[in-house]
Design a protein around this motif. Structure first.
Motif, PDB file in Angstrom:
ATOM      1  N   GLU A  43       0.854  -1.155  -0.190  1.00 54.43           N
ATOM      2  CA  GLU A  43       0.076   0.039  -0.089  1.00 54.43           C
ATOM      3  C   GLU A  43       0.847   1.198  -0.071  1.00 54.43           C
ATOM      4  N   ARG A  44       0.178   2.231  -0.532  1.00 49.63           N
ATOM      5  CA  ARG A  44       0.962   3.663  -0.495  1.00 49.63           C
ATOM      6  C   ARG A  44       1.090   3.971   0.915  1.00 49.63           C
ATOM      7  N   GLU A  45       2.308   4.487   1.358  1.00 47.52           N
ATOM      8  CA  GLU A  45       2.488   4.775   2.645  1.00 47.52           C
ATOM      9  C   GLU A  45       3.226   6.488   2.696  1.00 47.52           C
ATOM     10  N   GLN A  46       2.711   6.973   3.777  1.00 49.24           N
ATOM     11  CA  GLN A  46       3.557   8.429   3.985  1.00 49.24           C
ATOM     12  C   GLN A  46       4.953   8.124   4.217  1.00 49.24           C
ATOM     13  N   VAL A  47       5.818   8.831   3.955  1.00 47.60           N
ATOM     14  CA  VAL A  47       7.264   8.811   4.147  1.00 47.60           C
ATOM     15  C   VAL A  47       7.643  10.163   5.134  1.00 47.60           C
ATOM     16  N   ALA A  48       7.153  11.235   4.640  1.00 47.65           N
ATOM     17  CA  ALA A  48       7.716  12.470   5.239  1.00 47.65           C
ATOM     18  C   ALA A  48       6.646  13.659   4.895  1.00 47.65           C
ATOM     19  N   ARG A  49       6.453  14.675   5.941  1.00 49.81           N
ATOM     20  CA  ARG A  49       5.619  15.608   5.764  1.00 49.81           C
ATOM     21  C   ARG A  49       6.344  17.011   6.455  1.00 49.81           C
ATOM     22  N   ILE A  50       5.998  18.069   5.743  1.00 55.39           N
ATOM     23  CA  ILE A  50       6.594  19.328   6.220  1.00 55.39           C
ATOM     24  C   ILE A  50       5.071  20.347   6.086  1.00 55.39           C
ATOM     25  N   SER A  51       4.881  20.913   7.371  1.00 56.52           N
ATOM     26  CA  SER A  51       3.816  21.722   7.529  1.00 56.52           C
ATOM     27  C   SER A  51       4.092  23.088   6.967  1.00 56.52           C
ATOM     28  N   THR A  67      15.421  13.521   4.877  1.00 53.12           N
ATOM     29  CA  THR A  67      15.098  14.929   5.371  1.00 53.12           C
ATOM     30  C   THR A  67      14.154  15.891   4.139  1.00 53.12           C
ATOM     31  N   ILE A  68      13.168  15.985   4.684  1.00 55.47           N
ATOM     32  CA  ILE A  68      12.104  17.001   3.899  1.00 55.47           C
ATOM     33  C   ILE A  68      12.269  18.515   4.123  1.00 55.47           C
ATOM     34  N   SER A  69      12.531  19.289   2.903  1.00 53.10           N
ATOM     35  CA  SER A  69      12.635  20.645   3.111  1.00 53.10           C
ATOM     36  C   SER A  69      11.870  21.327   1.886  1.00 53.10           C
ATOM     37  N   ARG A  70      12.084  22.620   1.968  1.00 53.64           N
ATOM     38  CA  ARG A  70      11.086  23.684   1.026  1.00 53.64           C
ATOM     39  C   ARG A  70      11.985  24.358   0.699  1.00 53.64           C
ATOM     40  N   ASP A  71      12.007  25.075  -0.517  1.00 58.97           N
ATOM     41  CA  ASP A  71      12.530  26.036  -1.059  1.00 58.97           C
ATOM     42  C   ASP A  71      11.463  27.235  -1.518  1.00 58.97           C
ATOM     43  N   ASN A  72      10.953  28.324  -0.681  1.00 60.15           N
ATOM     44  CA  ASN A  72       9.910  28.946  -1.046  1.00 60.15           C
ATOM     45  C   ASN A  72      10.214  29.464  -2.449  1.00 60.15           C
ATOM     46  N   ALA A  73      11.452  30.096  -2.727  1.00 57.59           N
ATOM     47  CA  ALA A  73      11.844  30.933  -4.137  1.00 57.59           C
ATOM     48  C   ALA A  73      11.354  29.933  -5.111  1.00 57.59           C
TER      49      ALA A  73
END
Length: 114
Positions: A43-51, A67-73
């Motif tokens: 089954e599909r499973e969640q690995v990571a989440r960033i709020s 490691t999950i991260s976000r680049d807003n630019a």
């Protein structure tokens, strides 16, 4: 709204990959974004989440390695995957939930050889 994953490929056990989830039609910085994976026969499973606020969460199976991260630019969310194991082989998807619905990318294949 479109999400597009990239960065998958074939890597040996112990290696690293960085997945990207690029968005159009939505600002990822104002929404939680999640990475899921689906292995053959599982089954599909969640690995990571960033709020929205930048808080991160991980599945126990990847904690300390991903490691999950976000680049807003760039309006992009990344998943840095280190110390990869054959059990990490799967199609990886990014996902976000908006008030107007749920959105998935088409996925990117990650294959880890032993």
């Amino acid at each position: 709204v479109q999400l597009l994953e990239s960065g998958g490929g074939l890597v040996q056990a112990g290696g690293s990959l960085r997945l990207s989830c690029a968005a159009s039609g939505v600002r990822l910085e104002i929404n939680a974004v999640e990475w899921y994976r689906e292995a053959p026969g599982k089954e599909r499973e969640q690995v990571a989440r960033i709020s929205r606020g930048g808080r991160t969460e991980y599945a126990n199976s990847v904690k300390g390695r991903f490691t999950i991260s976000r680049d807003n630019a760039q309006n992009t969310v990344f998943l840095q995957m280190d110390s990869l194991e054959p059990e990490d082989t799967a199609v990886y998807y990014c996902f976000t939930h908006l008030y107007r619905g749920d959105y998935w990318g088409p996925g990117t294949q990650v294959t880890v050889s032993s």
